[in-house]
Design an enzyme around this catalytic site. Structure first.
Site, PDB file in Angstrom:
ATOM      1  N   THR A 188       0.830  -1.205   0.000  1.00 40.05           N
ATOM      2  CA  THR A 188       0.000   0.000   0.000  1.00 40.05           C
ATOM      3  C   THR A 188       0.867   1.258   0.000  1.00 40.05           C
ATOM      4  OG1 THR A 188      -0.099  -0.052   2.413  1.00 40.05           O
ATOM      5  CG2 THR A 188      -1.918  -1.097   1.225  1.00 40.05           C
ATOM      6  N   GLY A 204       1.430  -6.582   5.898  1.00 35.84           N
ATOM      7  CA  GLY A 204       0.988  -7.943   6.186  1.00 35.84           C
ATOM      8  C   GLY A 204       1.257  -8.399   7.604  1.00 35.84           C
ATOM      9  N   ASP A 329       1.109  -3.072  19.038  1.00 37.88           N
ATOM     10  CA  ASP A 329       0.932  -2.626  17.654  1.00 37.88           C
ATOM     11  C   ASP A 329       1.550  -1.241  17.440  1.00 37.88           C
ATOM     12  OD1 ASP A 329       0.191  -2.591  15.011  1.00 37.88           O
ATOM     13  OD2 ASP A 329      -1.960  -2.493  15.361  1.00 37.88           O
ATOM     14  N   ASN A 416      -0.896   7.959  13.371  1.00 38.49           N
ATOM     15  CA  ASN A 416      -0.898   6.823  12.461  1.00 38.49           C
ATOM     16  C   ASN A 416      -0.174   7.212  11.162  1.00 38.49           C
ATOM     17  OD1 ASN A 416      -1.978   4.478  10.813  1.00 38.49           O
ATOM     18  ND2 ASN A 416      -2.884   4.030  12.789  1.00 38.49           N
ATOM     19  N   TRP A 417      -0.557   6.643  10.022  1.00 34.71           N
ATOM     20  CA  TRP A 417       0.221   6.885   8.787  1.00 34.71           C
ATOM     21  C   TRP A 417       0.009   8.274   8.211  1.00 34.71           C
ATOM     22  CZ3 TRP A 417      -2.115   8.588   4.463  1.00 34.71           C
ATOM     23  CH2 TRP A 417      -3.506   8.458   4.410  1.00 34.71           C
ATOM     24  N   CYS A 621     -13.767 -11.866   9.314  1.00 34.81           N
ATOM     25  CA  CYS A 621     -14.623 -10.812   8.742  1.00 34.81           C
ATOM     26  C   CYS A 621     -14.279  -9.408   9.245  1.00 34.81           C
ATOM     27  CB  CYS A 621     -16.096 -11.077   9.061  1.00 34.81           C
ATOM     28  SG  CYS A 621     -16.606 -12.803   8.939  1.00 34.81           S
ATOM     29  N   CYS A 624     -12.352  -6.148   7.664  1.00 35.32           N
ATOM     30  CA  CYS A 624     -13.032  -5.310   6.671  1.00 35.32           C
ATOM     31  C   CYS A 624     -14.399  -4.834   7.158  1.00 35.32           C
ATOM     32  CB  CYS A 624     -13.206  -6.064   5.355  1.00 35.32           C
ATOM     33  SG  CYS A 624     -11.650  -6.371   4.518  1.00 35.32           S
TER      34      CYS A 624
HETATM   35 CA    CA Z   1      -0.302  -2.849  12.825  1.00 31.30          CA
END
Ligand code: CA
Length: 695
Positions: A188, A204, A329, A416-417, A621, A624
């Site tokens: 991405t 990933g 994370d 975050n990003w 599930c 997403c």
């Molecule tokens: Ca992560």
């Protein structure tokens, strides 16, 4: 924390000779020479009019010296041109503008080229990512942009290919596979090109892969070097010497042996041409919990680290691990920004990062020495960073190996990003900051406010925090908050700062805001009707300054749609919007009926069967469709009972909607599983009651 390796000159020389042989056989490009560094180009063409690299320059400051759009005339901002991309999911790309052409990416790694002044579409390239690859992504089918070099455009595709296109026509020149296609790798992030090499990583970690970053020859696509961020095995053989040292920081056993360990290089890369160092941010470990991943201790190098690599050889010169043995994370893949700033009377070549763990780091980018670190959001897992050892001082409040813990910041991070920016004029960094905790438990983890019955107990004794999204102006020199703006929702866009001291940021509720970079006063807001998570850019063509931003809500947090989100009132019709002074009104997307957040009111079914169904939902599930209920941006799962079991089965098991991005799961779910999932979703049991609303 600092580690130096002698560079392997022999290997480097061979690689360079091979590349040089290819160079001589290549016809000279007619296009602008984008192999020059921006400072070199600035000397030749001192208007700095373009946006040629991901962060405008290799230093990734997201600062443009353009000043035509200024605080005095910002009220005159209007639309120059706009294109819908027919994309209804997240748009995260940074447009690249070179030689009057704008190159950008949409969903499913599609590439678009537009005339940057008129908006006329030059070409579109669709890499035809298989729809079923959608299930391999944690965080939507997004892409953060291309790299442009000489007459080539490079894009990493969601299914792990690196593609080289002709910049003039969009025709394919070459494509190579960068991954093991049996594993859930995705790309991405935007490639970067340095010294005739294309640098690309992948994602990933959330599904258990082994991270790496690779340099490919820009002409041929041949691999030049690859650096793995995780050793692969505790005892070797090792792909490169750095891994022998890293292996000593992992346990002999533990889940990492099965999953690859994570540490993917999925976003930030910066480059210093003088030092010839590439700076690469690495991701979290898999699984998240250190006591499961690598029991018995160890820092788990090179998870959650900043790596300084020789750009020619890929050999490591130094590393800095922001979160040793990460358990929350806490990726270090957030914006890496290079600047020369004065610290205690001395100009230092620094590297700055505000990673997910909540600390703002200033490092010497030549040596990796930690110069300072201070928390820019609420942090309770560590009391600070020890400047002698370079290590965070853990408080124990983040240790969830035996009991539930409320941890600040959340798994989404203090940042975050969404890129931050740095202005050399104000000497401030502008950070899209997140104030939110998360509940981690020995067996699971939750959004702090969802389905955690004893949340009150966990909150006792914790700091009082005004939770939500902020734009924060931070002084890296003083390690101090200078000004901040509280935003109406948690997740918003990346940031741009300009030479006229304007800071631009888009928001989830569909606005583009302009602030005074010095004092933080909001000077102007434009309503565009579509939520923004991408960062704006600016450029100039024939004397006119333009400001461009992609609007389209989605990404990792697409299921956390705020009550104020534009996507609850207007179609989330992804688009590129370009502004200039005295432009026209903003065309809005069609209105839709207001979507109230829907949560189940049914009494919770605690039967063992439904608990199993919920576990299946979370595993297969939730990434997403949402861990906390149906996602308004995807087909509404609450309509499953109307659909009936046979249709549900055809989609979930047989892949009836695979071409549209909903893969079949016949490789991992049985008929019994699908029946159980149907029952669980039909009664809304996948959708736990909310404790309090998320901002
Ligand atoms: Ca992560």
């Amino acid at each position: 924390m600092i580690f130096c390796l002698s560079t392997n000159h022999a290997v480097g020389a061979t690689v360079l000779l091979a590349a040089a042989a290819l160079v001589t056989g290549w016809p000279e490009s007619q296009a602008l020479d984008t192999t020059l560094t921006v400072s070199e180009r600035a000397q030749a063409d001192n208007d700095n009019a373009e946006w040629p690299f991901h962060g405008r320059t290799h230093a990734e400051q997201r600062y443009s010296p353009l000043r035509q759009i200024s605080p005095d005339n910002i009220q005159r901002l209007g639309v120059a041109w706009l294109h819908s991309l027919n994309a209804y999911r997240g748009l995260e790309a940074t447009p690249i503008i070179i030689d009057r052409v704008m190159y950008l990416t949409g969903n499913w790694s599609r590439v678009y080229a537009f005339d940057a002044a008129t908006g006329q579409r030059r070409w579109m390239y669709d890499p035809e990512v298989p729809g079923k690859w959608g299930r391999n992504g944690c965080c939507d089918v997004v892409n953060r942009g291309v790299a442009v070099w000489r007459d080539r455009v490079f894009v990493g595709t969601f299914d792990g290919r690196l593609v080289s296109l002709d910049a003039r026509t969009g025709k394919l020149i070459w494509e190579i596979n960068t991954i093991d296609r049996a594993l859930p790798y995705t790309i991405t992030g935007a490639p970067r090109v340095v010294r005739d090499k294309v640098i690309i990583g992948n994602g990933g970690s959330e599904f258990g892969v082994r991270g790496y970053v690779t340099a490919y020859d820009a002409y041929s696509g041949n691999q030049v070097w690859r650096f793995y961020t995780v050793p692969g095995s505790p005892s070797g053989p090792f792909k490169h010497p750095e891994l022998e040292m890293a292996a000593k920081t992992w346990s002999q056993n533990g889940a990492w042996r099965q999953t690859g360990g994570g540490g993917t290089v999925w976003d930030s890369i910066a480059y210093d041409p003088e030092l010839n160092l590439l700076y690469v941010g690495t991701g979290n470990g898999h699984p998240h919990a250190r006591h499961v991943r690598s029991p018995g201790g160890g820092d788990n190098l090179f998870l959650s680290s900043i790596l300084a690599l020789n750009a020619d050889t890929g050999r490591m010169v130094w590393y800095y691990q922001t979160t040793p043995a990460d358990s929350w994370d806490f990726t270090a893949t957030q914006s890496i920004i290079l600047a020369d700033i004065e610290i205690q009377g001395e100009i230092r070549k620094v590297l700055m990062q505000a990673p997910k763990n909540g600390f703002f780091y200033v490092l010497d980018r030549t040596t990796g020495e930690l110069l300072s670190a201070k928390n820019f959001v609420t942090v309770n897992w560590a009391s600070g960073v020890d400047l002698q050892t370079g290590r965070p001082v853990e408080t124990g409040l983040g240790d969830y190996s035996k009991q539930d813990r409320l941890v600040y910041p959340s798994e989404l991070g203090g940042h975050n990003w969404h890129p931050m920016a740095f202005s050399p004029r104000t000497q401030l960094a502008y950070i899209p900051a997140l104030e939110m905790p998360w509940v981690h438990s020995p067996t699971d983890s939750y959004l702090f406010d969802i389905g955690v019955p004893h949340i009150g107990e966990l909150e006792r004794g914790q700091p009082t925090v005004d939770r939500g999204g902020y734009l924060r102006a931070w002084s890296p020199v003083r390690q101090k908050l200078i000004w901040q703006v509280k935003l109406p929702s948690l997740i918003n866009g990346g940031v741009l700062v300009t030479g006229s001291d304007l800071v631009f940021q888009g928001t989830q509720d569909g606005f583009l805001h302009a602030y005074d970079a010095v004092g933080g006063r909001r000077l102007h807001s434009v309503f565009v009707g579509v939520g923004i998570i991408a960062p704006p850019v600016t450029y100039s063509v024939a004397g006119t300054q333009y400001l461009a931003v992609l609007a389209g809500f989605g990404g990792a947090t697409h299921f956390m749609l705020a009550e104020s989100a534009a996507a609850r009132r207007y179609e989330n019709d992804g688009r590129i919007i370009v502004f200039k002074l005295d432009g026209g009104p903003v065309p809005l997307p069609p209105r839709i009926p207001y979507h109230k957040p829907r949560l189940t009111t049914a009494a919770p079914d605690k039967s063992r069967e439904i608990e199993e169904g919920k576990a299946l939902y979370v595993q297969h599930c939730g990434f997403c469709h949402g861990m906390s209920g149906s996602v308004p941006l995807l087909p509404d799962l609450q309509r499953v009972p109307e659909m009936g079991y046979e249709a549900f089965r055809a989609i979930v098991l047989d892949g009836a909607l695979a071409p549209r991005g909903m893969a079949g799961f016949d490789d991992s779910l049985s008929e019994t599983d699908v029946k159980l999932l149907f029952r669980t979703i039909a009664i809304g049991a996948h959708n736990p009651p909310t404790h309090q609303s998320t901002p």
